[in-house]
Design a protein around this motif. Structure first.
Motif, PDB file in Angstrom:
ATOM      1  N   ASN A  13       0.805  -1.230   0.000  1.00 60.76           N
ATOM      2  CA  ASN A  13       0.000   0.000   0.000  1.00 60.76           C
ATOM      3  C   ASN A  13       0.837   1.280   0.000  1.00 60.76           C
ATOM      4  OD1 ASN A  13       0.816   0.603   2.670  1.00 60.76           O
ATOM      5  ND2 ASN A  13      -0.937  -0.482   3.539  1.00 60.76           N
ATOM      6  N   GLY A  14       2.140   1.159  -0.224  1.00 61.18           N
ATOM      7  CA  GLY A  14       2.959   2.364  -0.325  1.00 61.18           C
ATOM      8  C   GLY A  14       3.554   2.817   0.988  1.00 61.18           C
ATOM      9  N   GLY A  15       3.689   1.902   1.923  1.00 55.64           N
ATOM     10  CA  GLY A  15       4.453   2.221   3.127  1.00 55.64           C
ATOM     11  C   GLY A  15       3.671   2.424   4.406  1.00 55.64           C
ATOM     12  N   PHE A  16       2.391   2.097   4.401  1.00 56.28           N
ATOM     13  CA  PHE A  16       1.588   2.323   5.601  1.00 56.28           C
ATOM     14  C   PHE A  16       1.315   1.042   6.385  1.00 56.28           C
ATOM     15  CE2 PHE A  16       0.475   5.824   2.783  1.00 56.28           C
ATOM     16  CZ  PHE A  16       0.609   6.906   3.656  1.00 56.28           C
ATOM     17  N   LEU A  17       1.305   1.200   7.704  1.00 53.23           N
ATOM     18  CA  LEU A  17       0.938   0.104   8.587  1.00 53.23           C
ATOM     19  C   LEU A  17      -0.558   0.254   8.869  1.00 53.23           C
ATOM     20  CD1 LEU A  17       2.925  -1.953   9.670  1.00 53.23           C
ATOM     21  CD2 LEU A  17       2.999  -0.687  11.817  1.00 53.23           C
ATOM     22  N   VAL A  18      -1.347  -0.719   8.460  1.00 56.82           N
ATOM     23  CA  VAL A  18      -2.797  -0.614   8.647  1.00 56.82           C
ATOM     24  C   VAL A  18      -3.205  -1.314   9.942  1.00 56.82           C
ATOM     25  CG1 VAL A  18      -3.336  -0.436   6.208  1.00 56.82           C
ATOM     26  CG2 VAL A  18      -3.198  -2.695   7.294  1.00 56.82           C
ATOM     27  N   LYS A  19      -4.449  -1.101  10.345  1.00 52.40           N
ATOM     28  CA  LYS A  19      -4.969  -1.791  11.533  1.00 52.40           C
ATOM     29  C   LYS A  19      -5.899  -2.900  11.058  1.00 52.40           C
ATOM     30  CE  LYS A  19      -7.370  -0.983  15.889  1.00 52.40           C
ATOM     31  NZ  LYS A  19      -8.760  -1.338  15.797  1.00 52.40           N
ATOM     32  N   PRO A  20      -5.473  -4.153  11.240  1.00 49.99           N
ATOM     33  CA  PRO A  20      -6.326  -5.249  10.769  1.00 49.99           C
ATOM     34  C   PRO A  20      -7.609  -5.313  11.594  1.00 49.99           C
ATOM     35  CG  PRO A  20      -4.133  -6.024  11.402  1.00 49.99           C
ATOM     36  CD  PRO A  20      -4.278  -4.640  11.910  1.00 49.99           C
ATOM     37  N   HIS A  21      -8.716  -5.590  10.934  1.00 47.54           N
ATOM     38  CA  HIS A  21      -9.971  -5.765  11.671  1.00 47.54           C
ATOM     39  C   HIS A  21     -10.913  -6.692  10.920  1.00 47.54           C
ATOM     40  CE1 HIS A  21     -10.484  -2.200   9.094  1.00 47.54           C
ATOM     41  NE2 HIS A  21     -11.748  -2.570   8.993  1.00 47.54           N
ATOM     42  N   VAL A  22     -11.785  -7.341  11.674  1.00 48.53           N
ATOM     43  CA  VAL A  22     -12.708  -8.308  11.071  1.00 48.53           C
ATOM     44  C   VAL A  22     -14.148  -7.825  11.104  1.00 48.53           C
ATOM     45  CG1 VAL A  22     -11.270 -10.319  11.500  1.00 48.53           C
ATOM     46  CG2 VAL A  22     -12.914  -9.614  13.217  1.00 48.53           C
ATOM     47  N   VAL A  23     -14.413  -6.749  11.821  1.00 45.71           N
ATOM     48  CA  VAL A  23     -15.785  -6.235  11.876  1.00 45.71           C
ATOM     49  C   VAL A  23     -15.822  -4.898  11.158  1.00 45.71           C
ATOM     50  CG1 VAL A  23     -17.587  -5.309  13.390  1.00 45.71           C
ATOM     51  CG2 VAL A  23     -16.401  -7.428  13.994  1.00 45.71           C
ATOM     52  N   SER A  24     -16.759  -4.776  10.223  1.00 46.15           N
ATOM     53  CA  SER A  24     -16.832  -3.499   9.506  1.00 46.15           C
ATOM     54  C   SER A  24     -17.902  -2.598  10.087  1.00 46.15           C
ATOM     55  CB  SER A  24     -17.084  -3.727   8.021  1.00 46.15           C
ATOM     56  OG  SER A  24     -18.368  -4.259   7.818  1.00 46.15           O
ATOM     57  N   GLU A  25     -18.981  -3.203  10.592  1.00 47.47           N
ATOM     58  CA  GLU A  25     -20.071  -2.373  11.112  1.00 47.47           C
ATOM     59  C   GLU A  25     -20.812  -3.087  12.221  1.00 47.47           C
ATOM     60  OE1 GLU A  25     -21.564   0.113   7.198  1.00 47.47           O
ATOM     61  OE2 GLU A  25     -22.692  -1.599   7.904  1.00 47.47           O
ATOM     62  N   ILE A  26     -21.354  -2.283  13.137  1.00 49.71           N
ATOM     63  CA  ILE A  26     -22.309  -2.820  14.104  1.00 49.71           C
ATOM     64  C   ILE A  26     -23.623  -2.133  13.793  1.00 49.71           C
ATOM     65  CG2 ILE A  26     -22.939  -2.956  16.539  1.00 49.71           C
ATOM     66  CD1 ILE A  26     -19.873  -2.930  17.077  1.00 49.71           C
TER      67      ILE A  26
END
Lengths: 566, 387
Positions: A413-426
């Motif tokens: 992604n061009g150098g970014f550390l993302v935050k992994p997550h499994v829930v998109s919405e409540i």
């Protein structure tokens, strides 16, 4: 007629009315809260019952966890009238021994469960027995319609629907927010006047980032690989490298969350985040990117690896195969341990440690699943003489597969550390969005330039001559890295000669990544190299997933068009 | 024919409101009521019937000549005493909860002690307006006290401590009003102390007093009634839980249609509801006093004042019991509580007050008195008698 007395009397009476008024102010206004709480306590006896937990959907709205409406049989010992014949009939109907049923009927009290979660037809039969003092309360049983699919994500609940694992546990508060309660209205003698179950009480629904189709694909391919290599376990994570959304997340062996206790803790382990291992070659991303970022090398800087080994702090680090003089690019492509150790030593302890930290190693990714471990990397002052060499090639550090995937996503992604997550919405039971996790947190790890340069190197890994050539997908360029890590035998404290962890991590299509995918095969038999064991799994999954996601194939663009000839 | 329309209006308002609250209290079939095979409208229907009779009595009292009432004062007192004694006659008297307070009166029962209060007021009004009555004479003081004492003995025999208290209060307050020497009242109080002490030390009364002092000490036992009344009032708050929505009436609050109906009003209609009720009763009292003040005759003045006091005292005692300001004593709330005896007597009282408010009879009786006084004075002058 004494006017004075009359005035006194009137004053006293009117004052008395006023005194009553004051007393009422005290009782009804000042003590209102305290007394109404007391009233509530004596009127209502609240018995917690099974919460209608929210439904869990995949990213396309397919149900992953639902509730079955069942009925639970209880008795009111005080009004219970039952004889031996009744017990026998009841025992036949619900399929329990008479003694077991009797043991569940106390002499005193007003409430005791006899049999939980009966099917409605069994409940109907019990009703027809017409035994006084028995009653039914609706109860929900959690049901996972897809069986063991995504079991490590979903988790499971206990008999009282208490959350025990996975999303069920992590988002328990949301899933049961409104809660479910039975209200009993009691009179002064404690008799139940009426009872009502708040059936409408439903928890919030959860929408996952997981795609059921991809999840199925990953799980089945992983299972195949595990059988093929007679591995002890395998994990795979597929993530959108730009957003951190987990698309598929699998561990094999898995379990059926409908019957979680039928298997041991080994199956229930969510090893992709709860187990860390020495990653081996895939950790060379650290020295590779650090060297580029710090501009101590360029792609063509030469490293003499012709001796096949290098001594670091009294220990010799070997290459699997003897190489000649390699360029920096080739060191990564061919995964040369000797070359990597040289780069590491050129960088020095501090910088290697700094980049490992920048990529988030030794820290939790904060994924929204329970049980994640942080892994570890020691700070430089604790390093021994050999550490610089070992860490450069992915030893003396412990990482989780998810951490590794996140690091490679940064290249994608061009150098970014993302935050992994499994829930998109409540979502509320009615469907409105309560909380959205679509806002993406990201931190910069390395410059875009470095990321792009390193990506070019990773592309060559999957090309002819790279260690991960068998990961290449027809029509889309793969960028990735193989890893073959040794496992320390707990008995001897040394690296085992039989036990390895083979992995491949990469993303595809390389220039416009749709997915980053990490494959880890634990203890494969026969073959050990990541390029042989893990890379083909990557290929299979990536190939099918790209079709599933309708990603165009570059070399055969026609494939995606229907040509209509006249 | 100009009677006090406001007084009538407020009375009807209170009675109508009472009927509504009685319906609210008794329409819910609680386990206790279910045992009696009582239906939803049972109490309400009976109360409506009682109300109709009550209005008849009120109209009768309104049409009666005040001079007749004055003449009938002593016979009425004797009549109520006889009724009171009848309580002990088997077949006529009815006992409940270890007390003989009622006589059978088809289709219901009647509580003579309510009538005693009314007769006593009329009797005292007549007695205190007699020419021979002197506020500085011990004999003038002793006579009505003895009459009262006779009734007290019967009340204690029943036993009916509530009536003892209210009759004593009523008698002394009326004597106080007449301007009797305070010394006499003080003497009597000192003399009565041992008797009062003995009465209070009666174990079940002592228990009630203790429960009054600290009802929360034993909320399930002796303090139960009071605690439940507090809970009913307190959970009502400012606006109440809503008409008919009381939970306390579901067998928590005892006597929610009779002695503790005030607490029910508090629970269902809140502080605003009870405030309206208090205001209406206060209004009734002030109206009664102003009717008394307009009269030019001693008897009429004492009668109007006494009847207003009778209603207000019962009201205040009922309020004070429900709010825990005085020890628990079973007394109905005038016009609102279920029960015929209280309603009949209080409606008769209102009838007499409305009667007085017309003013005509008032004037007539005053004229007669004036004439009498003139004659006596003349006689005194003629025969040289001085006093």
């Amino acid at each position: 007629m004494n006017k004075k007395r009359a005035i006194i009397l009137n004053t006293v009476i009117i004052f008395s009315f006023f005194a009553v008024f004051l007393r009422l102010t005290d009782l009804m206004i000042l003590n209102h809260k305290r007394l109404s709480e007391r009233a509530r306590v004596q009127h209502i006896k609240v018995e917690d019952i099974q919460v209608r937990r929210g439904i869990i959907f995949d990213r396309r709205g397919r149900e992953m966890a639902v509730n079955l409406e069942l009925e639970s049989l209880y008795c009111d010992p005080e009004s219970l009238i039952i004889d031996d014949v009744g017990i026998k009939k009841l025992s036949m109907t619900i399929g329990r021994k008479a003694e077991v049923i009797l043991s569940k009927m106390p002499q005193e009290g007003r409430f005791a469960w006899i049999e939980r979660k009966l099917d409605s037809d069994v409940a109907g039969k019990v009703r027809r027995l017409d035994i006084k003092g028995l009653g039914f309360l609706p109860e929900a049983k959690r049901f996972y319609p897809k069986g063991q699919l995504a079991s490590h994500i979903l988790g499971f609940v206990g008999v009282d629907n208490q959350a025990l694992e996975g999303i069920e546990l992590e988002y328990d508060e949301y899933l049961k927010t409104t809660g479910g309660k039975i209200l009993f209205f009691r009179d002064a003698s404690g008799k139940v006047l009426s009872s009502g179950v708040d059936i409408e009480a439903k928890g919030n629904n959860i929408v996952l980032t997981i795609d059921e189709g991809l999840q199925y694909l990953v799980e089945s391919e992983l299972e195949k690989a595990m059988l093929k290599w007679r591995a002890s376990a395998a994990s795979a994570i597929m993530m959108d490298p730009f957003t951190g959304e987990i698309l598929a997340f699998a561990n094999i062996p898995a379990y059926d969350p409908n019957n979680p206790m039928r298997v041991s803790g080994f199956e229930r382990r969510n090893r992709a985040i709860t187990d860390c291992y020495e990653p081996g070659s895939i950790f060379k991303i650290i020295v590779g990117t650090a060297a580029l970022e710090e501009k101590i090398v360029d792609l063509n800087t030469k490293f003499d690896c012709s001796r096949g080994g290098i001594e670091v702090g009294g220990k010799v680090i070997h290459d699997a195969h003897r190489h000649g003089v390699l360029t920096f690019k080739e060191v990564i492509q061919k995964s040369s341990n000797v070359g990597s150790a040289m780069i590491g030593m050129k960088l020095g302890k501090e910088r290697v440690y700094k980049y490992a930290k920048l990529f988030g190693f030794g820290e939790k990714t904060e994924i929204d699943l329970p049980g994640e471990v942080s892994g570890w990397i020691h700070p430089p002052e604790k390093w021994s003489g050999t550490s610089i060499g070992a860490i450069s090639i992915g030893q003396e550090v412990a990482v989780t597969p998810l951490q590794m995937l996140r690091a490679y996503s940064a290249i994608a992604n061009g150098g970014f550390l993302v935050k992994p997550h499994v829930v998109s919405e409540i979502r509320l039971p009615e469907g409105q969005v309560l909380v959205s996790f679509r806002g993406h947190e990201k931190k910069r790890a390395i410059s875009t330039e470095t990321a792009e340069t390193f990506k070019d190197i990773l592309k060559t890994v999957a090309e002819e001559g790279g260690t991960g050539h068998s990961a290449s997908v027809k029509g889309n360029q793969v960028a990735g890295k193989t890893g073959t890590a040794q496992v320390i035998d707990p008995k001897t404290g040394r690296y085992s000669k039989e036990k390895y962890v083979s992995s491949f991590v990469g993303f595809v299509p390389a220039d416009n990544p749709k997915m980053a995918l990490m494959i880890v095969i634990y203890e494969p038999k026969g073959q050990i190299y990541g390029g042989v064991v893990a890379a083909p799994v990557f290929k299979e999954i990536a190939n099918q997933a790209l079709s599933y996601l309708n990603v165009p194939r570059e070399d055969n663009p026609n494939k995606n068009f229907i040509l209509v000839s006249r | 024919m100009k009677y006090d329309k406001w007084m009538l209006f407020v009375t009807i308002l209170l009675i109508g409101f009472g009927a509504l609250m009685i319906y609210s209290s008794t329409s819910v079939i609680t386990p206790v009521l279910a045992k009696k095979n009582v239906t939803e409208f049972y109490y309400f229907k009976r109360h409506i019937f009682t109300m109709l009779i009550g209005f008849g009595i009120m109209f009768f009292a309104y049409r009666l000549k005040l001079s007749t009432i004055k003449k009938m004062a002593v016979p009425l007192l004797i009549f109520s005493f006889v009724l009171l004694i009848l309580v002990f006659v088997p077949g006529i008297g009815v006992s409940a909860n270890n007390a003989r307070r009622w006589i059978r009166l088809w289709p219901s029962t009647f509580q003579p002690s309510e009538l005693v209060k009314l007769s006593m007021v009329i009797f005292l009004a007549k007695y205190m307006s007699m020419l021979g009555y002197r506020t500085d004479s011990l004999v003038s003081f002793i006579k009505p006290v003895l009459v009262m004492a006779v009734f007290q003995v019967v009340f204690l025999k029943q036993p009916d401590f509530g009536s003892v208290i209210s009759l004593t209060l009523l008698t002394f307050i009326m004597l106080f009003l007449s301007g009797i020497r305070l010394r006499y009242l003080a003497y009597l109080l000192v003399l009565a102390l041992p008797v009062i002490y003995k009465l209070i030390m009666e174990p079940y009364r002592l228990k009630r007093v203790m429960a009054f002092l600290d009802p929360w000490k034993d909320p399930q036992g002796s303090g139960f009634q009071l605690v439940q009344s507090f809970i009913a009032l307190g959970s009502g708050g400012l606006t109440g839980v809503g008409l008919g929505k009381s939970r306390q009436k579901l067998a928590f609050l005892p006597e929610s249609h009779t002695d503790f109906i005030f607490s029910l009003i508090g629970e269902e209609l809140g502080f605003i509801g009870v405030l309206v009720v208090i205001t209406l009763f206060l209004f009734l009292f002030i109206k009664g006093i102003s009717i008394a003040n307009r009269s030019r005759d001693r008897f009429v003045y004492y009668l109007a004042f006494g009847l207003s006091l009778m209603i207000s005292l019962q009201t205040l005692i009922n309020f004070a019991v429900a709010t825990g300001m005085v020890p628990t004593k079973g007394l109905p709330l005038p016009f609102i509580s279920y029960g015929g005896s209280s309603l009949f007597v209080n409606m008769a009282a209102i009838g007499i007050l409305l009667n007085i408010s017309r003013g005509e009879e008032n004037r007539k009786i005053a004229d007669i008195n004036q004439e009498l006084i003139v004659r006596r004075k003349a006689r005194r002058i003629i025969y040289g008698i001085r006093n």
